[in-house]
Motif scaffolding. Structure first.
Motif, PDB file in Angstrom:
ATOM      1  N   ASN A 413      25.152  10.276 -63.750  1.00 47.70           N
ATOM      2  CA  ASN A 413      26.299   9.794 -62.605  1.00 47.70           C
ATOM      3  C   ASN A 413      27.058   8.764 -63.047  1.00 47.70           C
ATOM      4  O   ASN A 413      27.387   7.801 -62.666  1.00 47.70           O
ATOM      5  CB  ASN A 413      25.919   9.595 -61.388  1.00 47.70           C
ATOM      6  CG  ASN A 413      27.051   9.238 -60.015  1.00 47.70           C
ATOM      7  OD1 ASN A 413      28.020   9.969 -60.157  1.00 47.70           O
ATOM      8  ND2 ASN A 413      26.685   8.122 -59.840  1.00 47.70           N
ATOM      9  N   THR A 414      27.175   8.834 -64.563  1.00 48.71           N
ATOM     10  CA  THR A 414      28.112   7.682 -65.111  1.00 48.71           C
ATOM     11  C   THR A 414      29.512   7.926 -64.793  1.00 48.71           C
ATOM     12  O   THR A 414      29.922   8.663 -64.695  1.00 48.71           O
ATOM     13  CB  THR A 414      27.657   7.689 -66.744  1.00 48.71           C
ATOM     14  OG1 THR A 414      28.472   6.609 -67.232  1.00 48.71           O
ATOM     15  CG2 THR A 414      28.067   9.131 -67.388  1.00 48.71           C
ATOM     16  N   SER A 415      30.012   6.433 -64.879  1.00 51.37           N
ATOM     17  CA  SER A 415      31.494   6.720 -64.640  1.00 51.37           C
ATOM     18  C   SER A 415      32.371   6.361 -65.986  1.00 51.37           C
ATOM     19  O   SER A 415      33.821   6.590 -66.077  1.00 51.37           O
ATOM     20  CB  SER A 415      31.986   5.616 -63.498  1.00 51.37           C
ATOM     21  OG  SER A 415      31.544   4.414 -64.096  1.00 51.37           O
ATOM     22  N   ALA A 416      31.760   6.095 -67.112  1.00 51.27           N
ATOM     23  CA  ALA A 416      32.415   5.786 -68.300  1.00 51.27           C
ATOM     24  C   ALA A 416      31.626   5.896 -69.456  1.00 51.27           C
ATOM     25  O   ALA A 416      32.087   6.183 -70.512  1.00 51.27           O
ATOM     26  CB  ALA A 416      32.793   4.337 -68.054  1.00 51.27           C
ATOM     27  N   LEU A 417      30.310   5.924 -69.427  1.00 49.90           N
ATOM     28  CA  LEU A 417      29.353   5.954 -70.689  1.00 49.90           C
ATOM     29  C   LEU A 417      29.306   7.129 -71.365  1.00 49.90           C
ATOM     30  O   LEU A 417      29.286   8.398 -70.777  1.00 49.90           O
ATOM     31  CB  LEU A 417      27.957   5.419 -70.379  1.00 49.90           C
ATOM     32  CG  LEU A 417      27.897   4.030 -69.717  1.00 49.90           C
ATOM     33  CD1 LEU A 417      26.537   3.507 -69.183  1.00 49.90           C
ATOM     34  CD2 LEU A 417      28.640   2.813 -70.621  1.00 49.90           C
ATOM     35  N   SER A 418      29.021   7.399 -72.701  1.00 48.90           N
ATOM     36  CA  SER A 418      29.066   8.342 -73.426  1.00 48.90           C
ATOM     37  C   SER A 418      27.931   9.302 -73.135  1.00 48.90           C
ATOM     38  O   SER A 418      26.783   8.896 -73.029  1.00 48.90           O
ATOM     39  CB  SER A 418      28.883   8.123 -74.955  1.00 48.90           C
ATOM     40  OG  SER A 418      29.001   9.182 -75.809  1.00 48.90           O
ATOM     41  N   ILE A 419      28.306  10.675 -72.674  1.00 50.60           N
ATOM     42  CA  ILE A 419      27.502  11.601 -72.610  1.00 50.60           C
ATOM     43  C   ILE A 419      26.576  11.994 -73.871  1.00 50.60           C
ATOM     44  O   ILE A 419      25.395  12.042 -73.621  1.00 50.60           O
ATOM     45  CB  ILE A 419      27.801  12.872 -72.074  1.00 50.60           C
ATOM     46  CG1 ILE A 419      28.792  12.543 -70.494  1.00 50.60           C
ATOM     47  CG2 ILE A 419      27.005  13.937 -71.779  1.00 50.60           C
ATOM     48  CD1 ILE A 419      27.668  11.859 -69.367  1.00 50.60           C
ATOM     49  N   VAL A 477      35.580  18.263 -67.964  1.00 50.46           N
ATOM     50  CA  VAL A 477      36.258  17.456 -68.786  1.00 50.46           C
ATOM     51  C   VAL A 477      35.473  16.884 -69.951  1.00 50.46           C
ATOM     52  O   VAL A 477      34.466  17.180 -70.021  1.00 50.46           O
ATOM     53  CB  VAL A 477      36.770  16.110 -68.396  1.00 50.46           C
ATOM     54  CG1 VAL A 477      38.040  16.452 -67.322  1.00 50.46           C
ATOM     55  CG2 VAL A 477      35.948  15.023 -67.599  1.00 50.46           C
ATOM     56  N   GLY A 478      36.124  16.583 -71.342  1.00 48.16           N
ATOM     57  CA  GLY A 478      35.519  16.236 -72.236  1.00 48.16           C
ATOM     58  C   GLY A 478      34.977  14.774 -72.168  1.00 48.16           C
ATOM     59  O   GLY A 478      35.155  14.026 -71.160  1.00 48.16           O
ATOM     60  N   ASN A 479      34.294  14.374 -73.182  1.00 49.03           N
ATOM     61  CA  ASN A 479      33.409  13.078 -73.370  1.00 49.03           C
ATOM     62  C   ASN A 479      34.305  11.995 -73.868  1.00 49.03           C
ATOM     63  O   ASN A 479      34.867  12.244 -75.263  1.00 49.03           O
ATOM     64  CB  ASN A 479      32.209  13.322 -74.126  1.00 49.03           C
ATOM     65  CG  ASN A 479      31.426  11.834 -74.084  1.00 49.03           C
ATOM     66  OD1 ASN A 479      31.463  11.166 -73.118  1.00 49.03           O
ATOM     67  ND2 ASN A 479      30.644  11.832 -75.172  1.00 49.03           N
ATOM     68  N   CYS A 480      34.566  10.753 -73.292  1.00 50.28           N
ATOM     69  CA  CYS A 480      35.116   9.786 -74.111  1.00 50.28           C
ATOM     70  C   CYS A 480      34.958   8.665 -73.085  1.00 50.28           C
ATOM     71  O   CYS A 480      34.672   8.827 -71.947  1.00 50.28           O
ATOM     72  CB  CYS A 480      36.809  10.161 -74.253  1.00 50.28           C
ATOM     73  SG  CYS A 480      37.873  10.215 -72.995  1.00 50.28           S
ATOM     74  N   HIS A 481      35.434   7.383 -73.467  1.00 46.49           N
ATOM     75  CA  HIS A 481      35.185   6.369 -72.528  1.00 46.49           C
ATOM     76  C   HIS A 481      35.760   6.365 -71.166  1.00 46.49           C
ATOM     77  O   HIS A 481      37.120   6.409 -71.357  1.00 46.49           O
ATOM     78  CB  HIS A 481      35.640   5.027 -73.389  1.00 46.49           C
ATOM     79  CG  HIS A 481      35.069   3.875 -72.527  1.00 46.49           C
ATOM     80  ND1 HIS A 481      33.644   3.423 -72.118  1.00 46.49           N
ATOM     81  CD2 HIS A 481      35.904   3.037 -71.912  1.00 46.49           C
ATOM     82  CE1 HIS A 481      33.750   2.480 -71.471  1.00 46.49           C
ATOM     83  NE2 HIS A 481      35.192   2.071 -71.260  1.00 46.49           N
TER      84      HIS A 481
END
Length: 727
Positions: A413-419, A477-481
């Motif tokens: 449940n991260t709001s910004a960190l890289s998956i 959605v994709g992964n970015c900061h």
């Protein structure tokens, strides 16, 4: 489309047949009218029952026809409803499942209404930027009175049959066969006078305080949705029902409906309706799509971390009847989390329908609270909900990879960190995915689903299915900061603070944004969520700037403009509502009513003088454009990079997670409404004035779309792949 049959004794049955929800297309309406004519002409028929097939009455008029020229030209449904009412034989509506919009308006033309106990009724046109224009705004207040009619029409809410009975909206509620009950009622009323049952002959029940009722309703809708036309037009239509004869009220209803239908707001709200259905279809930049994905069942889930967010996730899972294991690091946090979760679930259970068995939330097979990681061995999915610290999350995922069964899905449940970085700590990166819930997690509808480079289609599909099970809107959605939502919010908040430096005030900026349609402006929102939240994140990343030396007009960090204002306020202990002081002042710590703060205004003047900032008057247009256009510009960068599958995905995220006004349709639809050439021109203007602010520099994808002729929104993604190949 409509089946006409002779029922038992002297009752004819007209059955709506247009699966899946018996929508009222032109063809269906014509078939219904034909069936009614046949029943009227048949001397052996003494009464008529109108019902729907497959346990549903009707979800209303087909939404695809709302924007057609034919819809506005033809009387269509309103004329048919008048035909029903004028029939000399009693007509009874048998309502099963749903009677919504035009479906409910058909029942209002009938002389009697019988509903199944599980049926739901409503006039939801306002949610599509319209009003009930098939006589609903004129008939409903005549049947149930002003206050109840205003509430139903201006909110668009669906009410259960039991409530409809109390309001007088239906005559009977039954648990058995609704059609049989309607036939019995029809036989009973044969030969009785129909004039008292014809709503067009009634007047709205008088109220001594009618003006106050309208004034209160108007104040409520203006507060809930500033700038939203449809609720106000609904009130005007209901007022016409009270003040005008029925025929004149219908003319007013049609006039108001036509204005709404041709407004940009109706287009935006209908776009939003379809956009939420479009986000089920997703693609990745490397060709994976929803077509190749098969979700796996989730029979038991776990949540790791019982802070505010973790509590909300546990509640959401428990509501969806998914057994949950809730894990914490120590007994104090476990007990606190358990108490909060169980309190909410038991409060909701107490409101359940009488006679319904409430779930036992103390049963560990259903809801287990534990300190033991080994309790996660047999779960199908784990959602990690600890605070935003990469080292901590990687440590947890490393441990989950060892303990959980090989088939288990691991979610953060991260709001910004890289998956991708989180997944690198596991032996199963293909089963790692981001599930970004929005606070409060058991209330907010949005679930941002973030795939990494190695995330499998099955993992993505399983997360999408989970969102549906939790009754949330899942957007892949994709992964970015920052992913999509938070990444786009950064330039929005950044520009708001820059505007303060240049001469504006928190009150002025918030007013412009709230007048646009947001319920809360950026500074009121910052005070509400707490300035220390962002400060903590910036400190962890080494990004704070309170100590930047004064003396230059532009404070810079790494060659780009940076404002230390939020950091300075935090260093002074001004965290917002929780401390009673932030961008505004409050009556006390924890207060909710913001007031302009003389201290802050004096401090701001001193700050500008210290940094030699020459202030100027900033008008409303610049405030709106400086806040929204960089946010939208970031959206174009996201589309160009393939982080979002389409503009609808971005808009659904902003409509459901960030308070973007629905009647504007989302940031990307708003961009298409403004016009991409104008958007580009404005960004270029602001970028030239502020060359050290990268978020104002127009994105390459926006430039591409303008260069190819400003195509409509639905064609944007056909150019996105071309753009990525060139970048």
């Amino acid at each position: 489309m409509a089946q006409y049959v002779r029922g038992p004794s002297a009752v004819a049955i007209i059955r709506l047949r247009n699966p899946p929800v018996n929508a009222l297309s032109f063809t269906v309406i014509e078939a219904l009218e034909d069936g009614l004519k046949r029943a009227t002409a048949d001397p052996s028929v003494k009464a008529v029952v109108i019902c729907g097939e497959n346990g549903k009455f009707s979800a209303g008029v087909d939404i695809h026809t709302f924007s057609s020229a034919e819809e506005t030209r033809r009387a269509g449904l309103p004329a048919f409803i008048s035909v029903i009412e004028s029939t000399e034989k009693p007509v009874v509506a048998a309502i099963e499942g749903i009677a919504l919009g035009g479906g409910l308006e058909v029942t209002l033309g009938c002389h009697y209404r019988v509903a199944h106990v599980q049926a739901r009724l409503g006039l939801p046109e306002v949610t599509l930027g319209l009003l009930p224009a098939a006589q609903g705004s004129q008939r409903l207040p005549r049947l149930i009175g002003l206050p109840a009619a205003l509430d139903m029409i201006t909110t668009g809410k669906h009410i259960p049959a039991a409530e409809a009975l109390k309001l007088g909206l239906v005559d009977e509620v039954v648990e058995g066969d609704t059609v049989e009950a309607a036939i019995r009622l029809a036989n009973k009323v044969i030969g009785q006078p129909l004039a008292p049952r014809r709503l067009s002959l009634r007047t709205v029940p008088s109220l001594p305080n009618a003006d106050a009722v309208f004034s209160q309703a108007l104040a409520r809708v203006k507060k809930q949705a500033p700038g939203y036309m449809a609720p106000e037009f609904c009130i005007r239509a209901v007022r016409a029902a009270m003040e005008l004869p029925f025929a004149e009220g219908l003319l007013k209803e049609r006039e108001l409906f036509t204005v709404l239908l041709t407004s940009g707001q109706a287009r935006a709200l209908q776009y939003a309706f379809f956009a939420e259905r479009a986000v089920d279809k997703w693609t990745t930049p490397w060709g994976t799509s929803w077509k190749s994905a098969s979700p796996q069942p989730i029979r038991r889930a776990a949540v790791l971390g019982l802070g505010t967010m973790g509590q909300g996730i546990v509640i959401s899972l428990a509501r969806a009847n998914i057994p949950v294991v809730a894990l914490e690091q120590d007994q104090e946090h476990l007990d606190k989390g358990r108490k909060a979760v169980v309190a909410v679930l038991e409060r909701e259970a107490s409101k359940m329908k009488k006679g319904t068995r409430a779930p036992d939330f103390h049963d560990p097979a259903r809801l287990q609270f534990t300190l033991d990681f080994k309790a996660l061995r047999d779960v199908d999915l784990v959602i990690e909900a600890v605070f935003e610290n990469m080292a901590l999350k990687k440590e947890i995922f490393r441990k989950l990879s060892e303990i959980c069964k090989p088939s288990a899905f691991l979610c953060s449940n991260t709001s910004a960190l890289s998956i991708d970085e989180i997944a690198s700590a596991t032996r199963r990166p293909e089963q790692v995915i981001g599930t970004h819930f929005f606070a409060p997690a058991h209330i907010m509808r949005l679930l941002e689903i973030i795939y990494g480079r190695q995330t499998s289609p099955t993992t993505i599909a399983t997360a999408v299915r989970l969102a549906k099970t939790l009754k949330k809107v899942g957007v892949v959605v994709g992964n970015c900061h920052g992913f999509v939502g938070n990444r786009m919010m950064f330039p929005y908040g950044e520009q708001a603070v820059f505007l303060l430096e240049e001469g504006s005030t928190p009150e002025a900026v918030d007013k412009v944004i709230e007048d646009f349609g947001f319920k809360v402006g950026p500074f009121r929102m910052s005070d509400l969520s707490g300035l220390d939240v962002g400060w903590s994140s910036r400190k962890e990343q080494g990004l704070t700037g309170a100590s930047v030396p004064p003396g230059t007009p532009a404070r810079q960090r790494g060659g780009r403009r940076y404002s230390p204002l939020p950091d300075i306020l935090c260093e002074k202990g001004r965290f917002g509502q929780k401390t009673g002081q932030g961008w505004y002042q409050y009556e006390k710590a924890g207060g909710r009513t913001p007031k302009p703060d003389p201290w802050f205004h004096n401090f701001l003047a001193e700050y500008r003088a210290t940094h030699h900032i020459k202030t100027r008057f900033i008008d409303q247009e610049e405030i709106l454009e400086r806040c929204l256009f960089p946010l939208i510009n970031e959206g174009f960068k996201i589309l160009g990079e393939g982080i979002a599958s389409g503009p609808e995905h971005i808009d659904v995220i902003y409509l459901n997670g960030y308070g973007w006004p629905r009647h504007v349709g989302g940031p990307m639809l708003y961009a298409s409404t403004v016009g991409l050439p104008r958007l580009l021109e404005k960004l270029q203007k602001y970028s030239e004035a502020h060359p050290d602010v990268p978020s104002l520099q127009p994105s390459a994808f926006l430039r591409k779309l303008v260069a190819v002729g400003n195509p409509p929104l639905k064609e944007w993604m056909s150019y996105a792949g071309q753009q990525r190949n060139k970048l």
